[in-house]
Scaffold this motif. Sequence first.
Motif, mmCIF file in Angstrom:
data_model
loop_
_atom_site.group_PDB
_atom_site.id
_atom_site.type_symbol
_atom_site.label_atom_id
_atom_site.label_comp_id
_atom_site.label_asym_id
_atom_site.label_seq_id
_atom_site.Cartn_x
_atom_site.Cartn_y
_atom_site.Cartn_z
ATOM 1 N N ASP A 227 69.042 1.881 2.826
ATOM 2 C CA ASP A 227 67.679 2.035 2.311
ATOM 3 C C ASP A 227 67.450 3.315 1.508
ATOM 4 O OD1 ASP A 227 66.995 -0.387 3.534
ATOM 5 O OD2 ASP A 227 66.463 0.603 5.419
ATOM 6 N N ASN A 228 68.407 4.236 1.522
ATOM 7 C CA ASN A 228 68.316 5.468 0.739
ATOM 8 C C ASN A 228 66.997 6.207 0.977
ATOM 9 O OD1 ASN A 228 69.489 7.327 -1.015
ATOM 10 N ND2 ASN A 228 68.758 6.311 -2.876
ATOM 11 N N LYS A 229 66.611 6.305 2.241
ATOM 12 C CA LYS A 229 65.295 6.825 2.584
ATOM 13 C C LYS A 229 65.133 8.320 2.319
ATOM 14 C CE LYS A 229 63.749 3.466 6.053
ATOM 15 N NZ LYS A 229 63.250 3.308 7.444
ATOM 16 N N LEU A 230 66.215 9.076 2.382
ATOM 17 C CA LEU A 230 66.105 10.521 2.207
ATOM 18 C C LEU A 230 65.586 10.866 0.815
ATOM 19 C CD1 LEU A 230 66.497 13.361 3.280
ATOM 20 C CD2 LEU A 230 68.909 13.244 2.610
ATOM 21 N N VAL A 231 66.173 10.258 -0.198
ATOM 22 C CA VAL A 231 65.751 10.521 -1.575
ATOM 23 C C VAL A 231 64.362 9.957 -1.841
ATOM 24 C CG1 VAL A 231 66.196 9.852 -3.973
ATOM 25 C CG2 VAL A 231 68.036 10.771 -2.586
ATOM 26 N N LYS A 232 64.054 8.845 -1.223
ATOM 27 C CA LYS A 232 62.746 8.206 -1.439
ATOM 28 C C LYS A 232 61.616 8.901 -0.689
ATOM 29 C CE LYS A 232 64.752 3.579 -2.095
ATOM 30 N NZ LYS A 232 64.859 2.208 -1.512
ATOM 31 N N GLY A 233 61.963 9.841 0.179
ATOM 32 C CA GLY A 233 60.935 10.532 0.958
ATOM 33 C C GLY A 233 60.387 9.701 2.091
ATOM 34 N N GLU A 234 61.163 8.715 2.541
ATOM 35 C CA GLU A 234 60.694 7.804 3.582
ATOM 36 C C GLU A 234 61.344 8.051 4.941
ATOM 37 O OE1 GLU A 234 61.610 3.980 2.022
ATOM 38 O OE2 GLU A 234 60.155 4.102 0.362
ATOM 39 N N MET A 235 62.251 9.010 5.004
ATOM 40 C CA MET A 235 62.963 9.267 6.256
ATOM 41 C C MET A 235 62.112 10.134 7.179
ATOM 42 S SD MET A 235 66.863 10.680 6.663
ATOM 43 C CE MET A 235 67.781 10.395 8.173
ATOM 44 N N LYS A 236 62.165 9.816 8.476
ATOM 45 C CA LYS A 236 61.454 10.603 9.471
ATOM 46 C C LYS A 236 62.434 11.109 10.522
ATOM 47 C CE LYS A 236 56.812 8.595 9.139
ATOM 48 N NZ LYS A 236 55.708 7.950 9.896
ATOM 49 N N ILE A 237 62.280 12.364 10.895
ATOM 50 C CA ILE A 237 63.078 12.974 11.952
ATOM 51 C C ILE A 237 62.118 13.596 12.955
ATOM 52 C CG2 ILE A 237 64.695 14.828 12.533
ATOM 53 C CD1 ILE A 237 66.085 12.509 11.196
ATOM 54 N N GLY A 238 62.232 13.187 14.200
ATOM 55 C CA GLY A 238 61.316 13.682 15.222
ATOM 56 C C GLY A 238 59.875 13.337 14.921
ATOM 57 N N GLY A 239 59.663 12.212 14.264
ATOM 58 C CA GLY A 239 58.311 11.772 13.927
ATOM 59 C C GLY A 239 57.725 12.454 12.704
ATOM 60 N N GLN A 240 58.472 13.361 12.093
ATOM 61 C CA GLN A 240 57.999 14.114 10.929
ATOM 62 C C GLN A 240 58.715 13.644 9.674
ATOM 63 O OE1 GLN A 240 58.294 18.335 11.479
ATOM 64 N NE2 GLN A 240 57.586 18.851 9.427
ATOM 65 N N LYS A 241 57.951 13.400 8.615
ATOM 66 C CA LYS A 241 58.554 12.939 7.367
ATOM 67 C C LYS A 241 59.392 14.056 6.746
ATOM 68 C CE LYS A 241 56.341 10.085 4.726
ATOM 69 N NZ LYS A 241 55.403 9.457 3.743
ATOM 70 N N VAL A 242 60.584 13.683 6.299
ATOM 71 C CA VAL A 242 61.487 14.646 5.675
ATOM 72 C C VAL A 242 61.136 14.762 4.194
ATOM 73 C CG1 VAL A 242 63.879 15.222 5.130
ATOM 74 C CG2 VAL A 242 63.325 14.084 7.294
ATOM 75 N N ASP A 243 60.657 15.936 3.797
ATOM 76 C CA ASP A 243 60.274 16.196 2.412
ATOM 77 C C ASP A 243 61.124 17.355 1.903
ATOM 78 O OD1 ASP A 243 59.130 16.705 -0.015
ATOM 79 O OD2 ASP A 243 57.072 16.914 0.716
ATOM 80 N N LEU A 244 62.121 17.041 1.101
ATOM 81 C CA LEU A 244 63.039 18.070 0.626
ATOM 82 C C LEU A 244 62.358 19.102 -0.276
ATOM 83 C CD1 LEU A 244 66.274 15.969 -0.089
ATOM 84 C CD2 LEU A 244 65.709 17.308 1.942
ATOM 85 N N SER A 245 61.180 18.800 -0.774
ATOM 86 C CA SER A 245 60.458 19.775 -1.587
ATOM 87 C C SER A 245 59.980 20.957 -0.749
ATOM 88 C CB SER A 245 59.265 19.123 -2.301
ATOM 89 O OG SER A 245 58.255 18.749 -1.364
ATOM 90 N N ASN A 246 60.061 20.823 0.570
ATOM 91 C CA ASN A 246 59.711 21.943 1.452
ATOM 92 C C ASN A 246 60.773 23.038 1.434
ATOM 93 O OD1 ASN A 246 57.303 20.772 2.310
ATOM 94 N ND2 ASN A 246 58.281 19.708 4.024
ATOM 95 N N ILE A 247 61.934 22.754 0.856
ATOM 96 C CA ILE A 247 63.002 23.754 0.773
ATOM 97 C C ILE A 247 62.682 24.724 -0.358
ATOM 98 C CG2 ILE A 247 65.455 24.144 0.320
ATOM 99 C CD1 ILE A 247 66.016 21.403 1.524
ATOM 100 N N LYS A 248 62.450 25.977 0.025
ATOM 101 C CA LYS A 248 62.063 26.992 -0.955
ATOM 102 C C LYS A 248 63.034 28.179 -0.995
ATOM 103 C CE LYS A 248 57.111 25.933 -0.683
ATOM 104 N NZ LYS A 248 57.221 24.749 0.176
ATOM 105 N N CYS A 249 63.995 28.218 -0.079
ATOM 106 C CA CYS A 249 64.920 29.344 -0.018
ATOM 107 C C CYS A 249 65.956 29.258 -1.144
ATOM 108 C CB CYS A 249 65.636 29.373 1.335
ATOM 109 S SG CYS A 249 66.649 27.918 1.654
#
Length: 355
Positions: free
Chosen positions: A267-289
């Motif tokens: 389903d390629n959910k990580l890139v689509k922004g549809e993956m959840k870990i621990g009930g929280q949606k994984v949004d790679l845009s949160n990476i700022k470092c």
Amino acid sequence: MAVKSLLNIPVLNLETEKQRWNTIYKVLSEPKPNIESTPRKAVWKKNKSVLWYHPASEKKYNTPLFLVYSLLNKSYILDISEEASVIGNLTKQGYDVYLLDWGSPGLEDKDLTLDNYIIDYLEVAVKRALRHSGAKEISLVGYCIGGTLSAILTSLTDLPIKNLVLAAVPIDYSDVIVPDKWVKAIQNGTLNFDRFADAYEVIPSEFLSAIFMALQGFNIGPTINLVTRAHDQKYVDKWRRMDKWMKDAVTFSGAAFKQMFNELYKDNKLVKGEMKIGGQKVDLSNIKCSTLVISSTRDELVLESQSLPVMDLISSEDKTYQHEEAGHVSLCLTGQFAFAIDPWLSERSTKVNNG
């Protein structure tokens, strides 16, 4: 004794050939080599997992490194020999290094999910490394699937991750090194690994080894190299270590196996922004470092097109994309990885004040 050439045919030295094949026979029949690690001590354990601490030979940086390798292979590829050790070279360059060894799950671990590995193991281990080091910040260095997990954790956690390094990392699964028939079968549900995982509960290491070999097209190149370079004792020693690691696969939790294939490969959910870990949606845009992404030019397992999209998905202002002339395994096997990341990390790691 050499056989003379009468028709300009290269001379065959029988003694040399005998020595060559004796070496090959010895390599194939003798016990696998022992792998001695760079000086280390265990600073945290959970279930089968161990957090190892490798102190710097002469500490130059207050920002330690935390290495995360793939769940699918054993992490000692990062410390394969004294002269070709990624970890050893990093400690010589002045870094304190932590390595999370995931271990090999047993039947009692069949329900471990990627959520568990990221939240209950990886995040907690990073906290322990920070506590043990006394550092205010840490650099997270993920390789292959370890990079995928590192990116996910960085997007979710509030831990002080100063730098993120992602090497040979699969992020976008729309283009993978898998036979087209496999891809179509996985996507339309014809090839369903759920039933297999449910039957075994914990995926046997032999099966993972078979997948690993299949994805490389059952490459006979290493065997040919052994035959042609059997006279080179240094090469033979390196070959034996690589061969041991290649055949020394881990088991894999059935729950995590299903999750990885369904949510990532299918389903390629990580890139689509549809993956959840621990009930929280994984949004790679949160990476700022500060982030370094490395692709290997001859990578036979992870395509550049799988890694490159992360550059647009993250929000980091300081981000670098780097090519290395290497293969997926050889980047680690040769120790080259340590020298590839040092120039970038050294500029972004807090230096020890010797004054």
